[in-house]
Write an enzyme that holds these catalytic residues in place. Sequence first.
Site, mmCIF file in Angstrom:
data_model
loop_
_atom_site.group_PDB
_atom_site.id
_atom_site.type_symbol
_atom_site.label_atom_id
_atom_site.label_comp_id
_atom_site.label_asym_id
_atom_site.label_seq_id
_atom_site.Cartn_x
_atom_site.Cartn_y
_atom_site.Cartn_z
ATOM 1 N N TYR A 1 0.820 -1.199 0.000
ATOM 2 C CA TYR A 1 0.000 0.000 0.000
ATOM 3 C C TYR A 1 0.864 1.264 0.000
ATOM 4 O O TYR A 1 0.377 2.369 0.061
ATOM 5 C CB TYR A 1 -0.826 -0.052 1.293
ATOM 6 C CG TYR A 1 -2.082 0.744 1.319
ATOM 7 C CD1 TYR A 1 -3.121 0.455 0.457
ATOM 8 C CD2 TYR A 1 -2.257 1.771 2.239
ATOM 9 C CE1 TYR A 1 -4.292 1.177 0.510
ATOM 10 C CE2 TYR A 1 -3.424 2.491 2.297
ATOM 11 C CZ TYR A 1 -4.438 2.188 1.423
ATOM 12 O OH TYR A 1 -5.594 2.892 1.473
ATOM 13 N N TYR B 1 -11.492 -6.334 1.290
ATOM 14 C CA TYR B 1 -12.273 -6.564 2.506
ATOM 15 C C TYR B 1 -13.079 -7.866 2.492
ATOM 16 O O TYR B 1 -13.842 -8.116 3.423
ATOM 17 C CB TYR B 1 -13.224 -5.380 2.724
ATOM 18 C CG TYR B 1 -12.573 -4.111 3.257
ATOM 19 C CD1 TYR B 1 -11.479 -3.541 2.613
ATOM 20 C CD2 TYR B 1 -13.073 -3.473 4.387
ATOM 21 C CE1 TYR B 1 -10.899 -2.374 3.087
ATOM 22 C CE2 TYR B 1 -12.502 -2.295 4.868
ATOM 23 C CZ TYR B 1 -11.423 -1.749 4.214
ATOM 24 O OH TYR B 1 -10.851 -0.590 4.683
ATOM 25 N N HIS C 1 -15.208 5.135 6.377
ATOM 26 C CA HIS C 1 -13.913 5.496 5.768
ATOM 27 C C HIS C 1 -13.960 6.959 5.354
ATOM 28 O O HIS C 1 -15.052 7.491 5.084
ATOM 29 C CB HIS C 1 -13.658 4.607 4.533
ATOM 30 C CG HIS C 1 -12.218 4.577 4.108
ATOM 31 N ND1 HIS C 1 -11.644 5.599 3.374
ATOM 32 C CD2 HIS C 1 -11.244 3.661 4.311
ATOM 33 C CE1 HIS C 1 -10.370 5.289 3.144
ATOM 34 N NE2 HIS C 1 -10.097 4.122 3.706
ATOM 35 N N GLY C 2 -12.809 7.592 5.276
ATOM 36 C CA GLY C 2 -12.734 8.953 4.734
ATOM 37 C C GLY C 2 -13.126 8.940 3.257
ATOM 38 O O GLY C 2 -12.927 7.924 2.576
ATOM 39 N N ASP C 3 -13.632 10.060 2.763
ATOM 40 C CA ASP C 3 -14.111 10.051 1.368
ATOM 41 C C ASP C 3 -12.980 10.222 0.343
ATOM 42 O O ASP C 3 -13.221 10.263 -0.857
ATOM 43 C CB ASP C 3 -15.189 11.133 1.160
ATOM 44 C CG ASP C 3 -14.654 12.535 1.421
ATOM 45 O OD1 ASP C 3 -13.435 12.677 1.675
ATOM 46 O OD2 ASP C 3 -15.456 13.483 1.374
ATOM 47 N N THR D 1 -10.173 14.590 6.459
ATOM 48 C CA THR D 1 -9.621 15.734 7.195
ATOM 49 C C THR D 1 -8.171 15.951 6.785
ATOM 50 O O THR D 1 -7.370 15.017 6.836
ATOM 51 C CB THR D 1 -9.625 15.452 8.728
ATOM 52 O OG1 THR D 1 -10.678 14.552 9.028
ATOM 53 C CG2 THR D 1 -9.729 16.712 9.542
ATOM 54 N N ASP E 1 29.911 3.485 -19.673
ATOM 55 C CA ASP E 1 29.784 2.708 -18.433
ATOM 56 C C ASP E 1 31.068 1.910 -18.199
ATOM 57 O O ASP E 1 31.088 0.687 -18.320
ATOM 58 C CB ASP E 1 28.551 1.785 -18.583
ATOM 59 C CG ASP E 1 28.294 0.942 -17.358
ATOM 60 O OD1 ASP E 1 28.785 1.294 -16.273
ATOM 61 O OD2 ASP E 1 27.588 -0.084 -17.494
HETATM 62 C C1 SPV Z 1 23.667 -1.541 -14.728
HETATM 63 O O1 SPV Z 1 22.465 -1.222 -14.687
HETATM 64 O O2 SPV Z 1 24.569 -0.718 -14.827
HETATM 65 C C2 SPV Z 1 24.058 -2.949 -14.635
HETATM 66 C C3 SPV Z 1 23.129 -3.985 -15.055
HETATM 67 O O3 SPV Z 1 25.168 -3.215 -14.268
HETATM 68 S S1 SPV Z 1 23.496 -4.355 -16.683
HETATM 69 O O4 SPV Z 1 23.462 -3.121 -17.447
HETATM 70 O O5 SPV Z 1 22.506 -5.286 -17.139
HETATM 71 O O6 SPV Z 1 24.823 -4.942 -16.727
HETATM 72 MG MG MG Z 2 26.444 -1.592 -14.064
#
Ligand code: SPV
Ligand code: MG
Length: 431
Positions: A43, A75, A89-91, A122, A204
Amino acid sequence: MKKVYTCFCTDVIHEGHLNVINQAKKYGEVIVGVLCDYQMIRYNRFPTISFDERVAMIENIEGVSGVVVQNEIFYDEILDKLRPDYVIHGDNWQTGPEAVIRNNVLYNLKKYGGELLEVPYTWNDSIKRVEDMSREKLAMPEFRRGRLHKLIDLCNVVKTIEVHSGLTGLIAEKTVVESQGALDQFDAMWISSLCDSTMKGKPDIELVDMSSRIRTIEEVMDVTTKPIILDGDTGGLIEHFVYNVRTLERIGVSAIIIEDKIGLKKNSLFGTEVQQTQDSMQNFCQKIHAGKKVQRTQDFMIIARIESLILEKGIEDALKRARAYVQAGADGIMIHSRKAEPDEIFEFCDRFRLENSKTPLVVVPTTFCSTYESELIQHGINIVIYANQLTRSAFPTMEHTAKMILRNHRTEEVEDQLTPFKKIITLIDNV
Ligand code: SPV
Ligand code: MG
């Protein structure tokens, strides 16, 4: 005497709740349901106090005659058992995702002639302050850090989404949907090396340094409460890794995932198309062990990511490494694959689970995207990471908009595809 039922999914009581109780008293004896921990999480109300404390808190409210546990967000079960004359319950649940719960209550009341009472919701400054204080507690490092462990224990699978900024953090924090007759939300956030780098326009390859990664984490933490799993790349030199573990643990990160590669790291999705070198089992075990030795709390997790399937070294190699990494102290195993089908991941997980029923398993189903969470659960997987989808969904839209403006020399042609800022800022909290 008539029976009035209401369910509270809260760990603070404010005048809004007291108003519901006072209104309820006018109709009969008041029974309050306390939503169980698991459903509180689904939730998007992660509990800051235990279930027993919530029960005691509600028992102490004047005018409450009885307290029961409500195990489901819907429920059916509770109304069938209690058959109250009224549900109150609140609306505020008349619109938004909670409307499905209201419909469910109406459906169940109709079965035996019960009635729904709705009181005006409220909301004022003092209630906002109480709610904010509860949320701020969740954002504190000591609380946020330990939340991942709790989620692993309480959830079938911890749903984790990639975030790379305050705004994407807010999307992960606040998105709640009605799905298959239930409510759902994300449990945790992944700070991906790929997306964090890409958002900065960098490759990366561990070029974006830890200070910069921590700045991204801080931005996300500033506006969210959910736990953070950091993609820690290779973890770097052991001598550096230990300092980073300390920093990450202190600021409230829940887990770092490090992958067993060395040298110039490339993204795993390139697989064997690029030169990538797997670390020796011994060295990687030393890294895990060194990290575990310096952490100060029981909360912080070091999860070992095995690249054997990515590098086509086979399942036996992956299993051998998993055993060794767990032995060295790893708090979890991430097994990665870039196959379009989940078969090798499932085989690994099934075999791992035969010998180890406890250590959490993590997967990133970027390539085997047709696999449902329910299948991951069947194979003993505890954490699923949707590792790059927010970045990938933003990119084509941004590129399209840029092209449309250039082509048309004005913005009118794209306006109907753009979200009004008024809508975006509804996500942003006013302090
Ligand atoms: C990233 O999100 O940088 C990861 C996961 O290392 S992956 O890209 O799948 O290698
Ligand atoms: Mg990574």
